[in-house]
Motif scaffolding. Sequence first.
Motif, PDB file in Angstrom:
ATOM      1  N   LEU A  69     -50.599  51.491   8.715  1.00 31.03           N
ATOM      2  CA  LEU A  69     -51.086  51.884   7.384  1.00 31.03           C
ATOM      3  C   LEU A  69     -52.488  51.344   7.118  1.00 31.03           C
ATOM      4  N   ALA A  70     -52.733  50.107   7.519  1.00 30.09           N
ATOM      5  CA  ALA A  70     -54.060  49.520   7.291  1.00 30.09           C
ATOM      6  C   ALA A  70     -55.140  50.336   7.993  1.00 30.09           C
ATOM      7  N   LEU A  71     -54.896  50.724   9.249  1.00 23.45           N
ATOM      8  CA  LEU A  71     -55.875  51.521   9.986  1.00 23.45           C
ATOM      9  C   LEU A  71     -55.983  52.927   9.417  1.00 23.45           C
ATOM     10  N   ALA A  72     -54.859  53.511   9.018  1.00 19.18           N
ATOM     11  CA  ALA A  72     -54.874  54.865   8.471  1.00 19.18           C
ATOM     12  C   ALA A  72     -55.646  54.919   7.161  1.00 19.18           C
ATOM     13  N   PHE A  73     -55.428  53.952   6.276  1.00 20.47           N
ATOM     14  CA  PHE A  73     -56.124  53.940   4.991  1.00 20.47           C
ATOM     15  C   PHE A  73     -57.621  53.705   5.188  1.00 20.47           C
ATOM     16  N   GLY A  74     -57.974  52.816   6.134  1.00 19.56           N
ATOM     17  CA  GLY A  74     -59.395  52.610   6.410  1.00 19.56           C
ATOM     18  C   GLY A  74     -60.048  53.856   6.960  1.00 19.56           C
ATOM     19  N   GLY A  75     -59.359  54.554   7.873  1.00 19.20           N
ATOM     20  CA  GLY A  75     -59.907  55.790   8.426  1.00 19.20           C
ATOM     21  C   GLY A  75     -60.023  56.885   7.386  1.00 19.20           C
ATOM     22  N   LEU A  76     -59.020  57.024   6.507  1.00 22.54           N
ATOM     23  CA  LEU A  76     -59.080  58.033   5.453  1.00 22.54           C
ATOM     24  C   LEU A  76     -60.235  57.770   4.495  1.00 22.54           C
ATOM     25  N   THR A  77     -60.475  56.505   4.182  1.00 24.81           N
ATOM     26  CA  THR A  77     -61.594  56.167   3.303  1.00 24.81           C
ATOM     27  C   THR A  77     -62.926  56.534   3.954  1.00 24.81           C
ATOM     28  N   ALA A  78     -63.029  56.318   5.267  1.00 22.61           N
ATOM     29  CA  ALA A  78     -64.248  56.709   5.968  1.00 22.61           C
ATOM     30  C   ALA A  78     -64.390  58.226   6.015  1.00 22.61           C
ATOM     31  N   PHE A  79     -63.276  58.931   6.281  1.00 23.61           N
ATOM     32  CA  PHE A  79     -63.316  60.395   6.280  1.00 23.61           C
ATOM     33  C   PHE A  79     -63.690  60.939   4.903  1.00 23.61           C
ATOM     34  N   GLY A  80     -63.342  60.180   3.851  1.00 25.72           N
ATOM     35  CA  GLY A  80     -63.600  60.654   2.497  1.00 25.72           C
ATOM     36  C   GLY A  80     -65.004  60.392   1.991  1.00 25.72           C
ATOM     37  N   GLN A  81     -65.934  60.094   2.889  1.00 25.50           N
ATOM     38  CA  GLN A  81     -67.298  59.811   2.453  1.00 25.50           C
ATOM     39  C   GLN A  81     -67.933  60.986   1.717  1.00 25.50           C
ATOM     40  N   VAL A  82     -67.605  62.199   2.125  1.00 22.36           N
ATOM     41  CA  VAL A  82     -68.163  63.366   1.434  1.00 22.36           C
ATOM     42  C   VAL A  82     -67.670  63.408  -0.006  1.00 22.36           C
ATOM     43  N   ILE A  83     -66.377  63.152  -0.204  1.00 18.37           N
ATOM     44  CA  ILE A  83     -65.819  63.149  -1.556  1.00 18.37           C
ATOM     45  C   ILE A  83     -66.401  61.996  -2.369  1.00 18.37           C
ATOM     46  N   ALA A 117     -73.021  51.998 -16.790  1.00 17.36           N
ATOM     47  CA  ALA A 117     -71.957  52.832 -17.354  1.00 17.36           C
ATOM     48  C   ALA A 117     -71.572  53.949 -16.397  1.00 17.36           C
ATOM     49  N   ARG A 118     -72.562  54.617 -15.813  1.00 14.92           N
ATOM     50  CA  ARG A 118     -72.256  55.708 -14.886  1.00 14.92           C
ATOM     51  C   ARG A 118     -71.639  55.185 -13.597  1.00 14.92           C
ATOM     52  N   LEU A 119     -72.079  54.016 -13.130  1.00 20.48           N
ATOM     53  CA  LEU A 119     -71.471  53.414 -11.944  1.00 20.48           C
ATOM     54  C   LEU A 119     -70.016  53.041 -12.220  1.00 20.48           C
ATOM     55  N   SER A 120     -69.746  52.480 -13.386  1.00 21.37           N
ATOM     56  CA  SER A 120     -68.371  52.131 -13.749  1.00 21.37           C
ATOM     57  C   SER A 120     -67.495  53.370 -13.834  1.00 21.37           C
ATOM     58  N   ALA A 121     -68.043  54.450 -14.364  1.00 18.36           N
ATOM     59  CA  ALA A 121     -67.288  55.706 -14.434  1.00 18.36           C
ATOM     60  C   ALA A 121     -66.965  56.221 -13.041  1.00 18.36           C
ATOM     61  N   ALA A 122     -67.944  56.172 -12.142  1.00 15.51           N
ATOM     62  CA  ALA A 122     -67.712  56.624 -10.769  1.00 15.51           C
ATOM     63  C   ALA A 122     -66.637  55.782 -10.092  1.00 15.51           C
ATOM     64  N   LEU A 123     -66.678  54.461 -10.286  1.00 15.37           N
ATOM     65  CA  LEU A 123     -65.670  53.586  -9.698  1.00 15.37           C
ATOM     66  C   LEU A 123     -64.279  53.894 -10.242  1.00 15.37           C
ATOM     67  N   THR A 124     -64.184  54.177 -11.528  1.00 12.28           N
ATOM     68  CA  THR A 124     -62.886  54.509 -12.117  1.00 12.28           C
ATOM     69  C   THR A 124     -62.319  55.789 -11.534  1.00 12.28           C
ATOM     70  N   VAL A 125     -63.162  56.806 -11.425  1.00 11.17           N
ATOM     71  CA  VAL A 125     -62.713  58.085 -10.870  1.00 11.17           C
ATOM     72  C   VAL A 125     -62.324  57.930  -9.407  1.00 11.17           C
ATOM     73  N   LEU A 126     -63.121  57.171  -8.651  1.00  9.88           N
ATOM     74  CA  LEU A 126     -62.795  56.951  -7.235  1.00  9.88           C
ATOM     75  C   LEU A 126     -61.474  56.219  -7.076  1.00  9.88           C
ATOM     76  N   ALA A 127     -61.233  55.209  -7.920  1.00 15.74           N
ATOM     77  CA  ALA A 127     -59.967  54.480  -7.839  1.00 15.74           C
ATOM     78  C   ALA A 127     -58.788  55.403  -8.097  1.00 15.74           C
ATOM     79  N   LEU A 128     -58.944  56.328  -9.049  1.00 16.73           N
ATOM     80  CA  LEU A 128     -57.865  57.273  -9.338  1.00 16.73           C
ATOM     81  C   LEU A 128     -57.687  58.284  -8.210  1.00 16.73           C
ATOM     82  N   VAL A 129     -58.796  58.773  -7.668  1.00 19.49           N
ATOM     83  CA  VAL A 129     -58.714  59.771  -6.600  1.00 19.49           C
ATOM     84  C   VAL A 129     -58.091  59.162  -5.348  1.00 19.49           C
ATOM     85  N   TYR A 130     -58.553  57.983  -4.956  1.00 16.80           N
ATOM     86  CA  TYR A 130     -58.042  57.347  -3.743  1.00 16.80           C
ATOM     87  C   TYR A 130     -56.624  56.798  -3.928  1.00 16.80           C
ATOM     88  N   ALA A 131     -56.181  56.638  -5.177  1.00 15.30           N
ATOM     89  CA  ALA A 131     -54.798  56.219  -5.402  1.00 15.30           C
ATOM     90  C   ALA A 131     -53.813  57.279  -4.932  1.00 15.30           C
TER      91      ALA A 131
END
Length: 566
Positions: A69-83, A117-131
Amino acid sequence: MTVRDSYRMASAAQFRALAAFEIRQQLREPLTTLYALVFLLLAFGYTASGAVELVSDRGDVAKDAPWALALAFGGLTAFGQVITTMVVATALLRDSALRTLPLIATSSVSPRLWFLARLSAALTVLALVYAAMPLGALLGALLAGFSSASSGATAISAHVAAKAALFFMTYLRLTVPTCLVVAIVLATAALLTRRILGVLAAALALVGVWQLALALVAAEHTQLLGALLDPFGNAPVLAMTVGWSAVERSGREVTLTGLLLWNRLLWVSLAIMLGAVATWRATWPQPVLAGRTVATRRIASHAPETSRAQRASGQSSVLGALIRFTASWMVRDGGWRVVALLAAVNAILNGWTRAPHDASVETVLLLVSEHARLFLILLATVYAGELLWRERDTRIDALVDATAIATRTLAMGRIGGLLLAQLSVVLPLGAGAALLVLGHDTKTGVLSTFAAWWLFVLWLPFAQLTALSLAVHAVVRHKVLAHLLLITGWVLAVVLNRNGATAWWYRFAEPATLTFDGTVAWSALISRTAWWTAVSVVLLAITVERWPRGLGSTVMNRGGGATSRK
């Protein structure tokens, strides 16, 4: 209440309003749901069936094991660079794209507050998307049945709770810090460049560092450097577990200690310092019209007077001028140069570090093309969209549409210039690969092998992938949606490759494998190239037929892009 307290309360209110507005805007858009759905389905498919594989050399270790799981989640996060790039670019570049930044700049909002503010918004959306990753993995594991099933309702509930805790703890240890690091780096790039291509270049640089770290961690003498260098966390996990048995990998938890802890602390600290510097340096941009004026004058040089003279000769000289102008624009573009440099450096470094001293020429060349392919795919995807939508992004589409140049000539000139500009990428890659080859072998047959690799494995697949990207953008007529469709297709291609799919005729631009006996399989190379070139010609014909022109007013896409509405 003092004046300072009032100012702080007003600033906090502005911060909340700016961040909440951006979060609401992104959550309302269907693409945000699509982003989460991509991660949900990938993680679900990984744990639910054998059709999706995200961990190389997993062996008998279960997919829901902590190590896997640790390797899979790390790889998925790298694959998700476009998103990740699209989410951050949307948050930081939306105001510039919609021409509302001057309005915000004339208000009482400071540029530092706006950036945070915009950086915080991006982090919030990313946390929800990657969840969606741990949620999808848990649903897939529930469907497939856990690797250590229990009996009894109470035992099953406890087992499900334990697995859910494992999935979400992996998400918190690896994915959340990575999202923080990547978001700050990309937001800084957006603040400094004010361009989507600047953000993309930063994202590609992180991917290049990730691939280099994986190459370094594979060797014992560079293992420590590779473990610390990886921004996504795969390399330190591999370094920590290099001596683990299959039993330990199946049941032992990957804790936030040792190299993984130092890796996370290093990257999070660097990101926070970078974010602090970006916040301190944040200013409202001054309007810069010189570059756009030059581009407008160059396009205006093909005005109706010139075009009428060219119609008598079939607009042949106009076509040549468009090819030269487009190629010159691409080569001079900062984003193109940065990505081309990253592709060359990443591929050559991996070919140099991973190839054994006694490696054959074919092995060295395939290492170079393998580590360049991701960058070439992203170049083909992104710049196909730039080619079709740049005039609408810069609001000069009405001027271009008003010229008397035939649409077919305009499209062919743009496409020809893009294909010509690709030489600025494949030539440096070829030169670097040639130096590596000379260091390994100088036999007589090396030249023919190198020529076959450069033409049939490196350049022509790059051109064919560009034809596919252009056709998708032309048919879909939505910049970001086309990007997502293309990147989803690339992920599916990776899945097919890892599951041993060998039917090359449906794996787009799949070249024949170089032989390892000193000869070149010319017939296989030529036949595959002929097939995919024929397909590419059809795709280019569709692109020319669907070229966007005279479509009326423009509406803005996510990430600063634009599409047209009839």
